[in-house]
Each structure stands twice: as C-alpha cells, then as structure tokens.
Motif scaffolding. Structure first.
Motif, PDB file in Angstrom:
ATOM      1  N   PRO A 235      22.113  -0.854  15.340  1.00 17.66           N
ATOM      2  CA  PRO A 235      22.576  -0.977  16.674  1.00 17.66           C
ATOM      3  C   PRO A 235      21.214  -1.533  17.762  1.00 17.66           C
ATOM      4  N   ARG A 236      20.009  -0.879  17.436  1.00 16.73           N
ATOM      5  CA  ARG A 236      18.887  -1.414  17.935  1.00 16.73           C
ATOM      6  C   ARG A 236      18.352  -2.757  17.874  1.00 16.73           C
ATOM      7  N   LEU A 237      18.656  -3.242  16.406  1.00 18.75           N
ATOM      8  CA  LEU A 237      18.382  -4.440  16.083  1.00 18.75           C
ATOM      9  C   LEU A 237      19.290  -5.458  16.572  1.00 18.75           C
ATOM     10  N   SER A 238      20.598  -5.062  16.748  1.00 21.12           N
ATOM     11  CA  SER A 238      21.501  -6.130  17.646  1.00 21.12           C
ATOM     12  C   SER A 238      21.192  -6.105  19.013  1.00 21.12           C
ATOM     13  N   ILE A 239      20.603  -4.643  19.596  1.00 16.13           N
ATOM     14  CA  ILE A 239      20.589  -4.949  21.135  1.00 16.13           C
ATOM     15  C   ILE A 239      19.291  -5.961  21.446  1.00 16.13           C
ATOM     16  N   ALA A 240      18.294  -5.807  20.465  1.00 15.50           N
ATOM     17  CA  ALA A 240      16.962  -6.556  20.578  1.00 15.50           C
ATOM     18  C   ALA A 240      17.368  -8.213  20.592  1.00 15.50           C
ATOM     19  N   ILE A 241      18.312  -8.453  19.669  1.00 17.39           N
ATOM     20  CA  ILE A 241      18.650  -9.923  19.526  1.00 17.39           C
ATOM     21  C   ILE A 241      19.358 -10.184  20.653  1.00 17.39           C
ATOM     22  N   THR A 242      20.519  -9.556  21.017  1.00 12.99           N
ATOM     23  CA  THR A 242      21.152  -9.991  22.065  1.00 12.99           C
ATOM     24  C   THR A 242      20.664  -9.818  23.476  1.00 12.99           C
ATOM     25  N   PHE A 244      17.433 -10.939  23.561  1.00  4.55           N
ATOM     26  CA  PHE A 244      16.238 -12.141  23.563  1.00  4.55           C
ATOM     27  C   PHE A 244      17.318 -13.452  23.951  1.00  4.55           C
ATOM     28  N   LEU A 245      18.684 -13.353  23.534  1.00  7.04           N
ATOM     29  CA  LEU A 245      19.616 -14.492  23.561  1.00  7.04           C
ATOM     30  C   LEU A 245      20.112 -14.437  25.149  1.00  7.04           C
ATOM     31  N   PHE A 246      20.851 -13.272  25.515  1.00  7.58           N
ATOM     32  CA  PHE A 246      21.568 -13.337  26.659  1.00  7.58           C
ATOM     33  C   PHE A 246      20.802 -12.892  27.888  1.00  7.58           C
ATOM     34  N   ALA A 247      19.845 -12.113  27.683  1.00  3.87           N
ATOM     35  CA  ALA A 247      19.041 -11.390  29.118  1.00  3.87           C
ATOM     36  C   ALA A 247      20.039 -10.761  29.992  1.00  3.87           C
ATOM     37  N   PRO A 248      20.828  -9.682  29.596  1.00  5.88           N
ATOM     38  CA  PRO A 248      21.967  -9.506  30.634  1.00  5.88           C
ATOM     39  C   PRO A 248      21.440  -9.087  32.133  1.00  5.88           C
ATOM     40  N   THR A 249      20.240  -8.238  32.006  1.00  2.13           N
ATOM     41  CA  THR A 249      19.617  -8.155  33.318  1.00  2.13           C
ATOM     42  C   THR A 249      18.644  -8.939  33.841  1.00  2.13           C
ATOM     43  N   ARG A 250      18.442  -9.980  33.245  1.00  2.00           N
ATOM     44  CA  ARG A 250      17.631 -11.175  33.753  1.00  2.00           C
ATOM     45  C   ARG A 250      17.963 -12.416  33.523  1.00  2.00           C
ATOM     46  N   PRO A 251      18.540 -13.011  34.454  1.00  7.77           N
ATOM     47  CA  PRO A 251      19.219 -14.113  34.453  1.00  7.77           C
ATOM     48  C   PRO A 251      18.239 -15.406  34.383  1.00  7.77           C
ATOM     49  N   ASP A 252      17.214 -15.093  34.986  1.00  9.39           N
ATOM     50  CA  ASP A 252      15.943 -16.088  35.105  1.00  9.39           C
ATOM     51  C   ASP A 252      15.545 -16.363  33.627  1.00  9.39           C
TER      52      ASP A 252
END
Length: 772
Positions: A235-242, A244-252
């Motif tokens: 789960p933590r690995l998937s969180i890190a990859i997601t 990196f790609l989607f940056a849910p809290t940092r749109p910039d």
C-alpha cells in the motif's frame, strides 16, 4: 553360440535403451515384472534394473553381462510399449479452438458454482486455520508473535524516521516549492519526493525484516513478512507511485492532465483496492501455511472478484478524467485521438474483465503455475498505466522536438506536423514495449514458439508479423518526418506563405519554390509506396508464402501496362526529364502553349497551373511543347508615364531617382535587386511625352513594389506641380442665329461623338486589336 546370443542380446538392449532415452529421457530406473520361464529367471525379472546415467557401449556391455535373457526381453517390451504410447499421444488430435474455449468457460462456470456453494464454508475454513495456529503455539505464543511483529514495525519506523531526517533539506525544498518553472523542475521536485518515500520504505522493509529474522520463531517467520509486505509495504508503495503521477494535493506538480476530483478519487480508490488485494493474499497465504490450499476455500475467489468489480467501478466513475489524461490537454488533437480518449475508459474496463476471465480459465484448467507470479495483476497494471506512459511520451516530445525554424503560418504548420510525427513514433515504440512487457509477464519464450505446436506457431507468426508491421510503420514515420521537415525548411526559405489569398498579389507569378521542394513530394510518395511494398512482402514471406511468383507477376504486369499505356509512360518519362532539367518549380508562374498560371501541384504524370483569376489547368507532361518560366531568378518591371510637352524631363529624372532611394528604405527593400530609376524619354505622341522607369525584383514581389511605385510617383508629381497628360477633344462651333441654337447644339453633339469614336478606334489600333 553363446557369443552370438551375447551379441544379439546386447543389440536388443541397446535398442531398448535408445528408445527409452528418446521417449522418456531422465528415467533412471525401470521395474520388470516376471513372465513365464524358469524360477530363477522369474526371480531375476522381479528385481528392478537400474540404468546407468551415461549410456556408452562399454556400460551397455557391462549391463548386458549382468542381465538374464528374460530381463532383456522384458526391458525391450516395456520400452517398445512406452514408445507406442508416446506416439499415440502425440498423434492424437487435440481439441479445437471452439471446443477448448467451450470447455474453459464451462470450467469457469464450475468455479463460480463451487464459490457460491462454498460461501458457508468460508468462516469454517478461517476458524479451522486460526484454531490450528493457536493450538500449535498456544495463547502465549500468539501474544509473543504479535509483540515481535509490533516491535519490528516500531524499529523499522524509527529507522525510516532517521533517514528522512537526514534528507530534511529535500523535504523543506519540496514543501516550499510553489509553481515550478517547467516540466524539468516539476520532475526534479517529484523525483526527490519519490526517492525520499522509496528510500524510507526500503529502510523500513530491510530493518523490519531483519528484526523479524532475529526475534521471531522459525515457524512464524513466513507469516510475519507476509503481513508486512501485503498490508504495509505494497500500500505504501502504491501511495508513493500515485502521488508521483497524480499529486492529489498539489495540482501545480501534477504530471497528468486531469482535474482535482479525479486525482483524489483515483488516489483513494487505488489504495482501497491494494489493501483489499493485500488482505486476500494474507488470508490465502495464512490458510496455505496451515495446510489448507486456496482451492479448498471460496474466499480467494470472492475477494478477487470484489477487487475486480471495485476497479471497474473506479474506472467508470473517473471516465471523464481518464479521457482528459489520454487527451493530454492537447487542443490540436485530431478526431481520432479524441475518439480514442473517450473510448479508453471502456477499453480499460473490458481489459480488466477479460484478464479476470483468462485467469479464471487458467485456474479451471488446473495450470496454477501460469499465474503463481501475479501475471493477472501485472497485465492489468500495464494496460491501465498506458495513458500515463502516453503522457510521458508527449512530455518528452515537447523537450526533444527541435524548435520552430522560420516564421509565419508555414513554419508553424511544419512545427505542428513535426510534433505529431514525434508523438506517433513514440506511441508506436510504446505499443511495442507494452506487447513485449505483457509477453514477458506471461513467460512467452519467442525462441521456443517456432518449435511448438501448430496453434502456437500461428501465434508466433502473428507476433512476428506485428513486429514487422510495427517496424515498417516506424520507418514510414521517420522517412515522412524527415521529408516533411526538409520540405518545410525549403518552402520557408523560399518565402511561401500559406495565408496569402492570391499568389502573386492577384496578378500571377508567386514566389517559386526550390528545386528540392519540387522533387521532395514525389520522393515522399515513392518512399511510402516502397515501404508499404517491402513490409507486405516481408510479412507474406514470414507467413510461409513464396513471394518469388509475386515478384515475377508484378514484373509481367508492369511490362503489360507499359505496352498498353504508352501515353502514360510518355507523360512520366517527359516529366522526369523536365524535373531533371529544372524547368519549373512549385509556385512559379509559367506560360505553356498560351496557358498561363502558377504551378500549384506536381504529380508523376502532370502538373497543375492555377490562373490568377482562379481556374486550374491540368497539363500532362507529354503534351508540353515549350515552357516559358516567368518566375526564375529575377523580373524587370518597366513603367511608363505620359506628361505634358512643357514638362522638364531632367526634373522628372531627379524625381525618379529620389523615389528609388525612398523605396530602398521600405519594408520590402530586401526583395529589390535593382532599385527604381529613370530610363529617360521613351516616346512622344500627340498627347505628350512618354517617360519610362524600371526596377528589378525577386519573382512574385514585383506587384507589391509596382503598386507602391505608382503611388509614390503620383504623390511626388503632385508635390512638384507636374500633371499627367491626357487626351482632349476640342470642338469649334460656327456663329449662328439664335433660331439655329438647337440645331447647332445637335451638330456639336454629333461632332463630339464622332471625335470620341475616332479616338477609341485609334487606341484599339495602337493596342493591336481589330476595331468592330
């Protein structure tokens, strides 16, 4: 006699050993059952015969010397029976494709029925596994295992915290970064954050695993890493990859083009799916550690099905955001790209369901070895991450594509075409990579496909044909990209303008292209046809089709066409010679046998001339008797002006010289080869003095310069009191009585009309036209 019997027996044994080595390699021991004979031979035949590993003539003779005749006969019979059984098995036809699919689907239906009827046993199996675990270790043992696991987790987190504190500079840089400048800076920030998370996770995993190996009992060591890997690490690995790609809290910092809701929704849902899959792996692994195979419990089936349905739900809810990811925010996307973007979420849903069905079909066939490495998960992941890979391709293209050369609409169109070509090349490489990756996930060995059965060989040929087509497509794109870029450079250098409404300023004779820009379109067509032909021939040859008759037939057809279409051949050959002679180029203003126009298009057998008033003339090369090119290298424009007889010609000459100096400072000065200057008195007629001036300019630019020169001459003449001479008609009327005024007026009007008619006829004669 004994010698002959010995040699005969050795020969039979050698044949048996050879047959056995061919049919059942690796068998090291054969059991012999007794047959009719003496009691000693029957006793000997009941003793198993151990075959030596290295079968050489010496070992065969040594073995024969220790066997009885009954043992040799029995060994030979068993080897012959084994060979016959293998040939019968290999000669039997396997099930057809439809039969195989039908049986596999029936097997899946059976699995579903077993899972439905096995629901009541799920809790009992879990209780059985838990009870067995507690009985083996006792209550205190369970508490100790829990304590070991908690201590290992705490120590791992402390070690991870130390590592993250050492990289506090990176953490502050990531937190303080606002609105990064460009993709490179964004990747730098995201890369540092990903390295921090992965580095800390790696330290956590290593330290926790080491503590478990040191503290936990031997029989509990497999269970604790299973819990840690599936419920914490993955789960933590998937969180890190997601992140990196989607940056849910940092749109910039977001790499993909999507909205905030989609990014946060996908982040939450994928974490839940990963946790569910991890829980399923933990429960199934725990049951297997307790001796309960996962096939005996329906829990694994239902957990996997729930995760698949959850994933499909996520794809459906986020379909609009996924389409925007595929589109990549490209405002210049084609209709095909927009259609693919809209269809991708549904393609992903279908791919997930089909992958689940394939996995269940494999399970129904009992081939658990084919999916023991999580091939289904990897396949779904590769297919779902395809838009992310496509985003990476587009991002790389933005930085790898050469900058726009030149200015204007033509240069911008060439730049956009170059970007699209780079994107298509990247997508072709990406598709090849995805196919190879999925094949490697399923352990498809290309080197062994050719020696496999018919169906596998057909699949191998299909793979090879796909690679051939992909290679041909890549060559097509690379060649087309190079030719288009070269053509755009040539056209931009020649000054062609796509936004010009009428070439040549409405008078014809626009800017001519270079010789290379004229030939490149024909080279492009020839290259594309050659690539398609070669690719098709190689693909047909790979399918086992002999292409020699095709080549011979193509030669015969070409010869027949040559004899039957002599006019076509004449046009093509004439066109080649015209191109070799550089007689005309695209954009030049030609006169061909009374037909004038600008060369708009050149094909293999004809050219198209567009008249400056709009009509298009298509002229075959073979019908061109003579070509007059009005746009090659330079043009001279001579202008005539009529001034009254009392005009100072020297003053006019000085004014023309002044105009020549002024236009050399105009915006079009670079298009002037020789500036405007006076040529003195050209002619004298009954109206006045005709003076002439001339200038030399680049082809196609003369019309704009001529208009400006006319305007300047009119203005400077007006400023210096010089008027243009014009024809006048004077009528002398005799004196008449007042009673004859009306008749005199009529006579004056008739005289004026006759004078005007005479003037018109004289002008037509001077122009070379026949009066009516």
């Amino acid at each position: 006699m004994k010698s002959k019997i010995y040699h005969f027996t050795a020969l039979l044994l050698a044949m048996a050993v050879m047959l056995g080595a061919i049919s059942v390699p690796g068998s090291a021991q054969v059991s012999l059952s007794g047959v009719s004979g003496s009691s000693d031979e029957a006793a000997d035949s009941a003793v198993p015969v151990a075959l030596p590993k290295d079968l050489t003539p010496e070992t065969i003779r040594q073995l024969v010397s220790t066997l009885s005749d009954q043992q040799v006969r029995q060994l030979l019979l068993e080897r012959l029976d084994a060979v016959a059984a293998q040939e019968g098995a290999s000669g039997a036809q396997g099930p057809g494709t439809l039969e195989f699919l039908g049986s596999s689907l029936l097997g899946v239906v059976g699995l579903v029925e077993d899972a439905v009827f096995g629901i009541p046993q799920i809790l009992s199996r879990l209780h059985e596994a838990g009870t067995q675990y507690v009985d083996e270790r006792g209550g205190s043992g369970l508490l100790k295992v829990t304590a070991y696991f908690a201590v290992a987790i705490v120590i791992g987190l402390l070690a991870e915290n130390v590592v993250t504190r050492l990289a506090s500079k990176w953490r502050r840089q990531i937190e303080d970064m606002q609105a990064p400048d460009g993709l490179l800076q964004t990747l730098e920030v995201l890369g540092k954050r990903l390295l921090l998370e992965l580095g800390g996770l790696l330290v956590f995993f290593a330290v926790t695993r080491a503590v478990i190996e040191l503290l936990a009992p031997v029989n509990d060591r497999p269970l604790l890493p299973l819990l840690m890997t599936n419920l914490i690490v993955m789960p933590r690995l998937s969180i890190a990859i997601t992140r990196f790609l989607f940056a849910p809290t940092r749109p910039d910092l977001r790499l993909v083009t999507t909205d905030d809701w989609t990014a946060k929704f996908i982040f939450r849902q994928q974490l839940g799916i990963i946790l569910l899959i991890g829980l399923a792996n933990v429960i199934i692994g725990f049951q297997e550690l307790q001796g309960i195979p996962f096939t005996d419990s329906a829990l694994g089936f239902w957990l996997l099905l729930i995760s698949i349905l959850w994933l499909c739900y996520t794809l459906y809810r986020a379909r609009h955001g996924l389409s925007s990811i595929v589109l990549g925010g490209d405002d210049e996307a084609t209709m095909l790209e927009r259609g693919v973007a809209l269809a991708y979420p549904w393609f992903a849903i279908v791919s997930v369901l089909l992958t689940w069905l394939v996995v269940e079909m494999i399970l129904a066939a009992g081939r658990f070895d084919l999916i023991d490495d999580g091939q289904g998960y990897y396949t779904v992941g590769i297919l779902l991450f395809a838009p992310v890979f496509d985003t990476m391709v587009r991002g790389l293209v933005k930085h790898l594509v050469p900058p726009m050369r030149g200015e204007g609409a033509l240069a911008e169109a060439a730049y956009r075409s170059t970007k699209r070509s780079y994107v298509r090349i990247g997508r072709a490489l990406l598709a090849t990579f995805i196919v190879v990756a999925i094949a490697n996930v399923w352990h498809i060995d290309y080197s062994n496909l050719a020696t496999a059965g018919l169906g596998v060989r057909i699949a191998a040929n299909m793979f090879e044909i796909l690679f051939i087509v992909a290679a041909g497509y890549l060559v097509w794109e690379v060649v087309t990209l190079w030719i288009n870029r070269k053509l755009a450079d040539e056209q931009t250098a020649a000054g062609l303008d796509l936004e010009a409404e009428e070439p040549g300023g409405g008078e014809g004779g626009g800017v001519g292209g270079t010789r290379l820009s004229t030939v490149l379109p024909l080279v492009k067509i020839a290259a594309q046809v050659s690539i398609i032909t070669i690719t098709v021939l190689i693909a047909l040859g790979n399918m086992g089709i002999d292409i020699t008759p095709l080549l011979a037939g193509a030669g015969i057809v070409g010869l027949a066409i040559g004899f039957g279409a002599q006019t076509l051949v004449r046009d093509i050959v004439s066109g080649l010679f015209f191109l070799f002679d550089d007689a005309f180029r695209v954009g030049e203003y030609l006169e061909i046998d009374g037909t004038v126009g600008t060369v708009e298009r050149i094909s293999i057998r004809s050219l198209q001339l567009r008249h400056h008033q709009g009509p298009v003339h298509t002229i075959p090369y073979g019908e061109i008797p003579k070509v007059t090119n009005n746009s090659r290298d330079w043009v001279i424009v001579k202008l005539k002006f009529t001034v009254p007889f009392d005009t100072d010609v020297n003053k006019v000459k000085k004014l023309f010289k002044q105009i020549g100096k002024d236009i050399m400072e105009a915006p079009y000065a670079e298009d002037i080869i020789q500036t405007f200057k006076s040529q003195g008195v050209y002619d004298v007629n009954d109206v006045g003095i005709i003076v002439r001036g001339k200038f030399m300019a680049k082809p196609g630019k003369q019309w704009m310069i001529r208009k400006d020169v006319y305007a300047r001459v009119q203005k400077i003449f007006a400023e210096n009191g010089i008027e243009f001479a014009r024809r006048e008609v004077r009528v002398k009327m005799p004196e008449a009585e007042e009673s004859q005024d009306n008749a005199g007026a009529s006579g004056a009007a008739a005289a004026a009309q006759a004078a005007i008619q005479e003037q018109v006829e004289q002008e037509m004669v001077e122009a070379g036209a026949k009066p009516a």
